[in-house]
Design an enzyme around this catalytic site. Structure first.
Site, PDB file in Angstrom:
ATOM      1  N   SER A 291      44.797  38.474  33.165  1.00 38.03           N
ATOM      2  CA  SER A 291      45.192  37.536  34.293  1.00 38.03           C
ATOM      3  C   SER A 291      44.921  37.762  35.654  1.00 38.03           C
ATOM      4  CB  SER A 291      46.933  37.472  34.146  1.00 38.03           C
ATOM      5  OG  SER A 291      47.185  36.623  35.398  1.00 38.03           O
TER       6      SER A 291
ATOM      7  N   TYR B 292      55.134  41.934  34.555  1.00 35.61           N
ATOM      8  CA  TYR B 292      54.019  41.219  34.024  1.00 35.61           C
ATOM      9  C   TYR B 292      52.695  41.500  35.000  1.00 35.61           C
ATOM     10  CZ  TYR B 292      51.121  37.417  32.374  1.00 35.61           C
ATOM     11  OH  TYR B 292      49.969  36.734  31.940  1.00 35.61           O
TER      12      TYR B 292
END
Length: 170
Positions: A64, A77
């Site tokens: 990401s 995360y």
């Protein structure tokens, strides 16, 4: 071609400001297990099997933009995605000279069940998948998808701007 490909795509993100009030060890362990430990274990198993095939194969780890510039709402995360990107790079070094390529995919906000209710202008999942496939076939070590393709350039120009933009992301 009929190349074997492992795509580590699972991801769990618990949005939280729980560090002060209601820390959840269970949520933290789920994020670390799903986003990092499982892809590492699968990569290890498949790297060995792929190497024995003696034909071009790929291990593709989905990361990401938040691995590069984290947001406030999802510290675990972001940390797991940064770790997965670093793992991908190290694994690529170990497998250099073999027929196993390792790709690290840096995604922007993609329209998936995980991102339901978050943000606007999400990249459609099918478009993200097409870009990933293109990057794999071009053997790009790091595949920047959608708006994430501007990250390397922006990080050289103004890392603080990228940090400010993503810090408050949904």
């Amino acid at each position: 071609s009929n190349a074997s490909i492992l795509i580590n795509n699972a991801g769990v993100q618990h949005s939280s400001e729980h560090w002060l009030n209601n820390f959840s060890l269970e949520n933290t362990l789920t994020e670390v297990q799903t986003n990092l430990i499982t892809p590492v274990l699968l990569s290890a198993l498949f790297a060995k099997a792929f190497h024995k095939q003696n034909q071009p194969c790929a291990i593709v780890n989905i990361s990401s933009a938040l691995a590069i510039a984290p947001k406030a709402q999802a510290p675990v995360y972001c940390a797991t995605k940064a770790a997965l990107s670093n793992f991908s790079q190290s694994l690529r070094y170990q497998l250099a000279g073999t027929l196993v390529q390792v790709n690290d995919v840096i995604l922007p906000l993609v329209d998936t069940p995980m991102t339901r209710g978050r943000g606007a202008n999400k990249l459609p999942a099918a478009q993200a998948a097409q870009a990933i496939i293109k990057g794999i076939t071009q053997n790009r070590p790091t595949i920047y998808v959608g708006k994430a393709k501007y990250l390397p350039w922006l990080m050289r120009i103004s890392p603080s701007l990228v940090a400010r933009i993503l810090q408050g992301a949904n």
